[in-house]
Design a protein around this motif. Structure first.
Motif, mmCIF file in Angstrom:
data_model
loop_
_atom_site.group_PDB
_atom_site.id
_atom_site.type_symbol
_atom_site.label_atom_id
_atom_site.label_comp_id
_atom_site.label_asym_id
_atom_site.label_seq_id
_atom_site.Cartn_x
_atom_site.Cartn_y
_atom_site.Cartn_z
ATOM 1 N N SER A 48 2.472 0.344 -1.549
ATOM 2 C CA SER A 48 2.002 0.869 -2.829
ATOM 3 C C SER A 48 0.645 0.286 -3.189
ATOM 4 C CB SER A 48 3.016 0.555 -3.932
ATOM 5 O OG SER A 48 4.266 1.158 -3.663
ATOM 6 N N GLY A 51 -2.089 1.575 -1.048
ATOM 7 C CA GLY A 51 -2.464 2.920 -1.488
ATOM 8 C C GLY A 51 -3.370 2.878 -2.706
ATOM 9 N N PHE A 52 -3.061 2.001 -3.654
ATOM 10 C CA PHE A 52 -3.923 1.858 -4.830
ATOM 11 C C PHE A 52 -5.300 1.324 -4.435
ATOM 12 C CE2 PHE A 52 -0.172 2.060 -7.692
ATOM 13 C CZ PHE A 52 -0.698 2.907 -8.649
ATOM 14 N N GLN A 53 -5.358 0.540 -3.375
ATOM 15 C CA GLN A 53 -6.625 -0.074 -2.958
ATOM 16 C C GLN A 53 -7.603 0.945 -2.379
ATOM 17 O OE1 GLN A 53 -7.682 -0.794 0.546
ATOM 18 N NE2 GLN A 53 -9.587 -1.576 -0.257
ATOM 19 N N ALA A 54 -7.103 2.059 -1.878
ATOM 20 C CA ALA A 54 -7.979 3.045 -1.235
ATOM 21 C C ALA A 54 -9.193 3.339 -2.120
ATOM 22 C CB ALA A 54 -7.208 4.328 -0.941
ATOM 23 N N ASN A 100 -4.937 5.888 -11.828
ATOM 24 C CA ASN A 100 -5.219 7.067 -11.014
ATOM 25 C C ASN A 100 -3.909 7.849 -10.917
ATOM 26 O OD1 ASN A 100 -5.138 8.601 -8.427
ATOM 27 N ND2 ASN A 100 -7.241 7.847 -8.227
ATOM 28 N N LYS A 103 -2.353 8.498 -7.464
ATOM 29 C CA LYS A 103 -1.792 7.294 -6.835
ATOM 30 C C LYS A 103 -0.496 6.875 -7.522
ATOM 31 C CE LYS A 103 -6.208 5.616 -5.041
ATOM 32 N NZ LYS A 103 -7.197 4.535 -5.013
ATOM 33 N N ALA A 106 2.139 9.213 -6.437
ATOM 34 C CA ALA A 106 2.488 8.934 -5.040
ATOM 35 C C ALA A 106 3.446 7.751 -4.941
ATOM 36 C CB ALA A 106 1.229 8.679 -4.217
ATOM 37 N N VAL A 107 3.201 6.703 -5.705
ATOM 38 C CA VAL A 107 4.093 5.536 -5.671
ATOM 39 C C VAL A 107 5.500 5.939 -6.098
ATOM 40 C CG1 VAL A 107 4.591 3.295 -6.743
ATOM 41 C CG2 VAL A 107 2.288 3.792 -5.907
ATOM 42 N N ARG A 164 3.016 9.716 0.513
ATOM 43 C CA ARG A 164 1.616 10.033 0.230
ATOM 44 C C ARG A 164 0.801 8.753 0.103
ATOM 45 N NH1 ARG A 164 1.718 13.363 -4.941
ATOM 46 N NH2 ARG A 164 3.590 12.154 -5.329
ATOM 47 N N PHE A 165 -0.511 8.866 0.242
ATOM 48 C CA PHE A 165 -1.453 7.744 0.241
ATOM 49 C C PHE A 165 -1.080 6.738 1.329
ATOM 50 C CE2 PHE A 165 -2.842 9.554 -3.734
ATOM 51 C CZ PHE A 165 -4.197 9.289 -3.717
ATOM 52 N N THR A 170 -5.250 3.007 5.730
ATOM 53 C CA THR A 170 -4.393 2.285 4.778
ATOM 54 C C THR A 170 -3.226 1.635 5.504
ATOM 55 O OG1 THR A 170 -5.027 3.784 2.997
ATOM 56 C CG2 THR A 170 -2.973 2.559 2.703
#
Length: 192
Positions: A48, A51-54, A100, A103, A106-107, A164-165, A170
């Protein structure tokens, strides 16, 4: 070893230069990054946060991690899977995290996928893509790939399952941070 690939801290230890001098980043480098991490919840949290770091710096996410844990119920998949529209709006209004919508959604969706699995299945799935043999330790950052065949395969499998993400870059970052691979460069004290 190139001098630019390691940095010497105030304690005299040589570290991967990306750790810099920020105390939290140095602690993360020394105590977490590249160490084997197991468990459905810890790996769901790591996926998670990656994914947020992208598109952002990992240090930004690391500094926000306590708040992420608080507002995402310590990343318990069963709890996060139950988040609904009101939770999404609550999270979108929280300046302590990355706001976001894609995101966040997606989590929640990824939590649903993990929650549908048997206990330990997500851990086993993730680790099944770890390289079976350790490669050569990178001598420089230039020797650290952005993706690998394993991260591409992991990304593809997670996407097939509805995650997702979870792109290949990633997923490689997750593999590094969770110890599936060890990319501490030659000269770093953690590489010893």
């Amino acid at each position: 070893m190139r001098v630019t690939d390691v940095i010497f801290g105030s304690d005299g230890r040589a570290r991967c230069a990306w750790a810099g001098t920020d105390a939290e980043y140095v602690r993360y480098h020394d105590e977490e990054w590249g160490r084997p991490l197991h468990g459905d919840r810890p790996l769901f949290e790591k996926a998670s946060l990656e994914g947020f770091q992208a598109g952002l710096s990992w240090l930004t996410i690391l500094r926000k991690r306590p708040r992420f844990r608080e507002v995402f119920a310590d990343f318990e998949p069963a709890v996060v899977a139950g988040f609904g529209p009101d939770d999404i709006e609550r999270l979108m209004a929280d300046a302590g995290i990355v706001r976001n919508r894609a995101k966040i959604e997606a989590v929640i969706g990824n939590a649903e996928r993990v929650h549908e699995m048997a206990p330990g299945e997500f851990d086993a799935l993730m680790w099944s893509f770890a390289p079976t043999a350790a490669g050569d330790r990178p001598e420089t950052f230039a020797g650290v790939p952005a993706t690998t065949p394993e991260s591409l395969a992991l990304s593809k499998e997670l996407r097939r399952r509805g995650f997702r993400f979870v792109g290949p870059t990633t997923m490689y970052a997750l593999m590094q941070s969770s110890g599936m691979v060890d990319d501490h460069v030659v000269g770093c004290w953690r590489a010893a």
